[in-house]
Design a protein around this motif. Sequence first.
Motif, PDB file in Angstrom:
ATOM      1  N   ASP A 193      87.203  -4.863   9.493  1.00  0.00           N
ATOM      2  CA  ASP A 193      87.201  -3.496   8.976  1.00  0.00           C
ATOM      3  C   ASP A 193      87.997  -2.549   9.865  1.00  0.00           C
ATOM      4  OD1 ASP A 193      86.286  -1.716   6.902  1.00  0.00           O
ATOM      5  OD2 ASP A 193      84.927  -0.808   8.378  1.00  0.00           O
ATOM      6  N   ASP A 194      88.613  -3.092  10.907  1.00  0.00           N
ATOM      7  CA  ASP A 194      89.329  -2.276  11.889  1.00  0.00           C
ATOM      8  C   ASP A 194      90.817  -2.236  11.537  1.00  0.00           C
ATOM      9  OD1 ASP A 194      90.325  -0.948  14.043  1.00  0.00           O
ATOM     10  OD2 ASP A 194      89.533  -2.320  15.559  1.00  0.00           O
ATOM     11  N   PRO A 195      91.368  -1.055  11.229  1.00  0.00           N
ATOM     12  CA  PRO A 195      92.806  -0.972  10.911  1.00  0.00           C
ATOM     13  C   PRO A 195      93.685  -1.428  12.070  1.00  0.00           C
ATOM     14  CG  PRO A 195      91.663   1.044  10.256  1.00  0.00           C
ATOM     15  CD  PRO A 195      90.702   0.253  11.078  1.00  0.00           C
ATOM     16  N   ASP A 196      93.232  -1.185  13.307  1.00  0.00           N
ATOM     17  CA  ASP A 196      94.021  -1.605  14.464  1.00  0.00           C
ATOM     18  C   ASP A 196      94.158  -3.125  14.512  1.00  0.00           C
ATOM     19  OD1 ASP A 196      94.430   0.970  15.317  1.00  0.00           O
ATOM     20  OD2 ASP A 196      92.725   0.974  16.684  1.00  0.00           O
ATOM     21  N   PHE A 197      93.103  -3.831  14.130  1.00  0.00           N
ATOM     22  CA  PHE A 197      93.161  -5.294  14.127  1.00  0.00           C
ATOM     23  C   PHE A 197      94.201  -5.788  13.128  1.00  0.00           C
ATOM     24  CE2 PHE A 197      91.705  -9.267  12.084  1.00  0.00           C
ATOM     25  CZ  PHE A 197      91.860 -10.123  13.158  1.00  0.00           C
ATOM     26  N   TRP A 198      94.231  -5.193  11.942  1.00  0.00           N
ATOM     27  CA  TRP A 198      95.201  -5.624  10.941  1.00  0.00           C
ATOM     28  C   TRP A 198      96.621  -5.264  11.359  1.00  0.00           C
ATOM     29  CZ3 TRP A 198      93.719  -9.274   8.039  1.00  0.00           C
ATOM     30  CH2 TRP A 198      92.386  -9.361   7.619  1.00  0.00           C
ATOM     31  N   GLN A 199      96.768  -4.164  12.106  1.00  0.00           N
ATOM     32  CA  GLN A 199      98.078  -3.845  12.662  1.00  0.00           C
ATOM     33  C   GLN A 199      98.500  -4.916  13.672  1.00  0.00           C
ATOM     34  OE1 GLN A 199     100.357  -1.023  12.149  1.00  0.00           O
ATOM     35  NE2 GLN A 199     101.560  -2.591  13.220  1.00  0.00           N
ATOM     36  N   VAL A 200      97.533  -5.364  14.486  1.00  0.00           N
ATOM     37  CA  VAL A 200      97.806  -6.415  15.463  1.00  0.00           C
ATOM     38  C   VAL A 200      98.171  -7.719  14.761  1.00  0.00           C
ATOM     39  CG1 VAL A 200      96.727  -7.872  17.219  1.00  0.00           C
ATOM     40  CG2 VAL A 200      96.410  -5.396  17.288  1.00  0.00           C
ATOM     41  N   VAL A 201      97.471  -8.050  13.681  1.00  0.00           N
ATOM     42  CA  VAL A 201      97.791  -9.255  12.915  1.00  0.00           C
ATOM     43  C   VAL A 201      99.211  -9.174  12.362  1.00  0.00           C
ATOM     44  CG1 VAL A 201      97.222 -10.577  10.843  1.00  0.00           C
ATOM     45  CG2 VAL A 201      95.391  -9.780  12.342  1.00  0.00           C
ATOM     46  N   SER A 202      99.573  -8.018  11.836  1.00  0.00           N
ATOM     47  CA  SER A 202     100.934  -7.822  11.323  1.00  0.00           C
ATOM     48  C   SER A 202     101.967  -7.958  12.437  1.00  0.00           C
ATOM     49  CB  SER A 202     101.038  -6.444  10.659  1.00  0.00           C
ATOM     50  OG  SER A 202     102.358  -6.178  10.233  1.00  0.00           O
ATOM     51  N   ASN A 203     101.671  -7.351  13.591  1.00  0.00           N
ATOM     52  CA  ASN A 203     102.575  -7.473  14.737  1.00  0.00           C
ATOM     53  C   ASN A 203     102.742  -8.932  15.155  1.00  0.00           C
ATOM     54  OD1 ASN A 203     102.612  -4.668  14.748  1.00  0.00           O
ATOM     55  ND2 ASN A 203     101.144  -4.492  16.416  1.00  0.00           N
ATOM     56  N   THR A 204     101.623  -9.658  15.166  1.00  0.00           N
ATOM     57  CA  THR A 204     101.661 -11.062  15.587  1.00  0.00           C
ATOM     58  C   THR A 204     102.487 -11.897  14.619  1.00  0.00           C
ATOM     59  OG1 THR A 204      99.450 -10.799  16.554  1.00  0.00           O
ATOM     60  CG2 THR A 204     100.242 -13.053  16.217  1.00  0.00           C
ATOM     61  N   GLY A 205     102.318 -11.648  13.325  1.00  0.00           N
ATOM     62  CA  GLY A 205     103.108 -12.377  12.333  1.00  0.00           C
ATOM     63  C   GLY A 205     104.591 -12.106  12.482  1.00  0.00           C
ATOM     64  N   LEU A 206     104.966 -10.823  12.661  1.00  0.00           N
ATOM     65  CA  LEU A 206     106.369 -10.469  12.836  1.00  0.00           C
ATOM     66  C   LEU A 206     106.935 -11.089  14.105  1.00  0.00           C
ATOM     67  CD1 LEU A 206     108.865  -8.801  12.063  1.00  0.00           C
ATOM     68  CD2 LEU A 206     107.852  -6.859  13.284  1.00  0.00           C
ATOM     69  N   PHE A 207     106.178 -11.017  15.180  1.00  0.00           N
ATOM     70  CA  PHE A 207     106.623 -11.580  16.459  1.00  0.00           C
ATOM     71  C   PHE A 207     106.784 -13.089  16.369  1.00  0.00           C
ATOM     72  CE2 PHE A 207     105.323 -13.304  20.672  1.00  0.00           C
ATOM     73  CZ  PHE A 207     106.434 -12.902  21.395  1.00  0.00           C
ATOM     74  N   THR A 208     105.854 -13.754  15.681  1.00  0.00           N
ATOM     75  CA  THR A 208     105.903 -15.215  15.580  1.00  0.00           C
ATOM     76  C   THR A 208     107.093 -15.669  14.743  1.00  0.00           C
ATOM     77  OG1 THR A 208     103.488 -15.319  15.768  1.00  0.00           O
ATOM     78  CG2 THR A 208     104.611 -17.267  14.886  1.00  0.00           C
ATOM     79  N   VAL A 209     107.262 -15.073  13.561  1.00  0.00           N
ATOM     80  CA  VAL A 209     108.386 -15.459  12.702  1.00  0.00           C
ATOM     81  C   VAL A 209     109.715 -15.117  13.371  1.00  0.00           C
ATOM     82  CG1 VAL A 209     109.513 -15.049  10.487  1.00  0.00           C
ATOM     83  CG2 VAL A 209     107.022 -15.249  10.595  1.00  0.00           C
ATOM     84  N   GLY A 210     109.781 -13.919  13.970  1.00  0.00           N
ATOM     85  CA  GLY A 210     111.015 -13.494  14.619  1.00  0.00           C
ATOM     86  C   GLY A 210     111.390 -14.344  15.814  1.00  0.00           C
ATOM     87  N   THR A 211     110.405 -15.015  16.414  1.00  0.00           N
ATOM     88  CA  THR A 211     110.678 -15.882  17.564  1.00  0.00           C
ATOM     89  C   THR A 211     110.932 -17.316  17.150  1.00  0.00           C
ATOM     90  OG1 THR A 211     109.332 -14.505  19.054  1.00  0.00           O
ATOM     91  CG2 THR A 211     109.756 -16.779  19.723  1.00  0.00           C
ATOM     92  N   VAL A 212     110.084 -17.854  16.267  1.00  0.00           N
ATOM     93  CA  VAL A 212     110.140 -19.278  15.942  1.00  0.00           C
ATOM     94  C   VAL A 212     111.455 -19.635  15.247  1.00  0.00           C
ATOM     95  CG1 VAL A 212     109.105 -21.107  14.541  1.00  0.00           C
ATOM     96  CG2 VAL A 212     107.646 -19.564  15.874  1.00  0.00           C
ATOM     97  N   VAL A 213     111.889 -18.826  14.294  1.00  0.00           N
ATOM     98  CA  VAL A 213     113.101 -19.172  13.525  1.00  0.00           C
ATOM     99  C   VAL A 213     114.325 -19.287  14.439  1.00  0.00           C
ATOM    100  CG1 VAL A 213     114.667 -18.436  11.701  1.00  0.00           C
ATOM    101  CG2 VAL A 213     112.192 -18.240  11.371  1.00  0.00           C
TER     102      VAL A 213
END
Length: 278
Positions: free
Chosen positions: A58-78
């Motif tokens: 229920d924490d908006p900050d957590f979902w922001q962190v999840v979004s950041n993690t997804g962007l960071f992971t895709v942007g790094t792995v590819v």
Amino acid sequence: MNQSRWLTGLFLLPALIILGLFTFWPLVYLLGLSFTQGTLTRFGSHWVGLENYFRLFDDPDFWQVVSNTGLFTVGTVVPAVVIPLVLALGLNQVIWGRGLWRLLYFLPSIISLVAAGLAFRWLLQTQGLVNQLLGISIPWLSEPGSAMFALILISVWHQIGFNLVIFLAGLQTIPLSQYEAAGLDGANHWQRFWYVTVPGLRPTLVLVAITTTLFTLRSFEPVYVLTGGGPLNRTNILVYYVYDQAFNQFDLGYAAAAAVVLFTVVLGLLVWRLRDVN
């Protein structure tokens, strides 16, 4: 046969005990801690059930962190998979000096990420060497987009060498006769790459994708050294979020719940990618 099994179990017992103490027990303790509430500033903790998970989702900050993690992971792995593959294909054709080039590319992988982060922090200052060479003034670490790009840059830079060595080893396992047969059939360079190299590198590609994803998801040092999760919480990823909640906010149960979510995601990705090996 029974004696052999007992001896095998006896020799494996010390390793299993160490594995249990330092791997399985911490995981069980972490899971139990996620159902409690307590801090480092007072003794003990009390059971709260699923409250930490409800707070988390229920924490908006957590979902922001999840979004950041997804962007960071895709942007790094590819790029951390594609660039070493291209470099490995080129180095595999080199006869003289291949070992030297392999060493030079591998050097970033053995450099401490803390030391590398401090170096990048100096290079990417507003008046730093990068901006001086480019003749511009980009606030690399104080704007959300450029700060995330800087984190991805250092992560890719650090992983290229290791992946390059793995790809070179994988390329040398592909028989030359397959390329010769493809050439006799009239296959061009792209067709030989797509129909010979890629299938031959399939296990290697899976391994590199898994190790790169795991390394990226557990990245902590670049965020800690370069951005501290800012600006505007846009570079805060799950590992740093767990650290911040546990040791800055002293909310151990909540941090443990976030760590359990991270572990579940990593385990799910690992199981999914390992299916491609079979």
